[in-house]
Design an enzyme around this catalytic site. Structure first.
Site, PDB file in Angstrom:
ATOM      1  N   TYR A 250     -34.436 100.934  77.970  1.00  0.00           N
ATOM      2  CA  TYR A 250     -33.904 101.956  77.049  1.00  0.00           C
ATOM      3  C   TYR A 250     -32.723 102.659  77.735  1.00  0.00           C
ATOM      4  O   TYR A 250     -32.659 103.882  77.812  1.00  0.00           O
ATOM      5  CB  TYR A 250     -34.964 103.004  76.687  1.00  0.00           C
ATOM      6  N   CYS A 346     -40.108 112.338  76.495  1.00  0.00           N
ATOM      7  CA  CYS A 346     -39.752 113.571  75.777  1.00  0.00           C
ATOM      8  C   CYS A 346     -40.882 114.011  74.849  1.00  0.00           C
ATOM      9  O   CYS A 346     -40.683 114.849  73.979  1.00  0.00           O
ATOM     10  CB  CYS A 346     -38.445 113.387  75.005  1.00  0.00           C
TER      11      CYS A 346
END
Length: 391
Positions: A250, A346
């Site tokens: 990512y 997150c």
């Protein structure tokens, strides 16, 4: 006891908070917010080990280097711009936001004031009528470079050159202006077609000693002050040296991978967004990182393919979206057999789920370090270090 009665009120509370809904914790003092986030992290993650003290900000305001505003009109015809009210498509008019970059807010307010003079109509999504949908502003906190993206509902932008000149006269700090065309009935802010009206079409910024090119559609960390702290911790946990091979899954525009490339032997970055990969390749050249290579692919499929070819890696950095990772992706990490996995999350809820799966796959959690990347909101960032178990 209700949650409200335990809160210490914030004397600097935002007057728009109840309408906007974006800053869920701004009615607390910052010290109280950090205590709330620490407690939340511990509730979700302490079963995996000790949760370090959350790293907060010295100044928890105006930290967002990317600001996007939707444009519309009230029933009386007044032009407004701002954010969508939480859970709706009603625009809350914003002149200045306590979390957003102040330069960006001023540019958006000035664009709003310029619309009548240039006879530019805001877009009405109910009737599919009008032109201006959004304005997006990105600012490099280190470089000071400013990008303005004007998002229109159709390719025809009347008086675009005069409009750009007038905007630059008001804000000479702007370094590039882009016209993005988004004709679809969609919730996405940006369309696929773009035209550069001024400047290079991108901005650059410096993070952890590396220079990064940022285009309109590529992701760059929103809070650069905290990102430096976060990435420095990630490198410390990874324990890199000139013999270390790294996969940055990512990878976005290559931020983590290029910081790692300064000390690692070899870095491979994988990302599905082609615009971001283009920026990552460009960033590798700009930073003379000959040991970093970036590929456009699904990270899980890519690693599975490498594992089938018998490839191994020492460290995997993973920074998935809020939904977290997937079993398929974690299985592909396990097949690569890294000694260390540095998981940047997150969302502590999906992190807890994914850590449980890693544990079942013979990894153990060694460190959990929360960071406050988004003061005033209920979002929590965490870095976790996983070490491969050896029987």
């Amino acid at each position: 006891m209700s949650q409200k009665s335990t809160l210490k009120s914030n004397p600097d509370a935002c007057p728009l908070a109840s309408k906007c809904g974006g800053c869920q914790l701004q009615n607390m003092t910052y010290e109280r917010q950090l205590r709330w986030k620490q407690a939340r992290s511990e509730i979700l993650l302490k079963k995996f080990g000790k949760v370090s003290k959350i790293v907060g900000m010295d100044s928890p305001y105006h930290y967002r280097n990317k600001v996007q505003a939707a444009f519309g009109r009230t029933k009386s015809g007044k032009i407004i711009s701002g954010v969508y009210q939480s859970g709706s498509h009603r625009i809350v008019n914003v002149d200045s936001c306590m979390t957003e970059d102040e330069t960006a807010d001023k540019i958006i307010v000035d664009i709003r004031s310029m619309l009548p003079e240039f006879k530019i109509k805001t877009y009405d999504e109910d009737h599919n009528f009008g032109f201006l949908r959004h304005v997006l502003v990105k600012r490099g906190f280190s470089s000071g470079e400013v990008m303005v993206v004007i998002v229109g509902a159709e390719p025809r932008f009347p008086m675009k050159n005069k409009f750009t000149d007038a905007l630059l006269k008001k804000h000479p700090e702007i370094t590039t202006v882009i016209f993005n065309i988004n004709p679809g009935k969609t919730n996405l802010v940006l369309g696929k077609r773009e035209e550069i009206l001024f400047g290079s079409g991108y901005i650059e910024d410096t993070l952890c000693g590396c220079t990064f090119r940022i285009s309109s559609r590529s992701f760059y960390q929103i809070n650069p002050v905290q990102t430096e702290k976060l990435y420095n911790k990630a490198m410390e946990l990874a324990q890199l040296n000139e013999n270390t091979s790294v996969i940055d899954a990512y990878c976005g525009i290559g931020t983590i991978g290029l910081v790692a490339a300064k000390t690692a032997g070899n870095v491979i970055g994988v990302e599905l967004n082609p615009d971001a990969v283009k920026d990552a390749i460009s960033n590798a050249k700009a930073n003379n990182a000959e040991n970093a290579h970036f590929y456009c692919a699904d990270a899980g499929d890519f690693m599975e393919e490498l594992a089938m070819q018998g490839e191994k890696t020492d460290v995997v950095f993973m920074d998935p979206p809020r939904a977290g990772s997937t079993k398929k992706f974690i299985d592909s990490v396990v097949k690569m057999s890294p000694e260390r996995v540095v998981y940047i999350s997150c969302n502590p809820e999906t992190l807890a789920r994914d850590l449980e799966y890693f544990i079942r796959k013979n990894y153990q959690v060694k460190r959990i370090c929360p960071y406050d990347m988004f003061p005033q909101t209920n979002h929590i960032e965490c870095i976790s270090l996983l070490i491969k178990k050896h029987e």
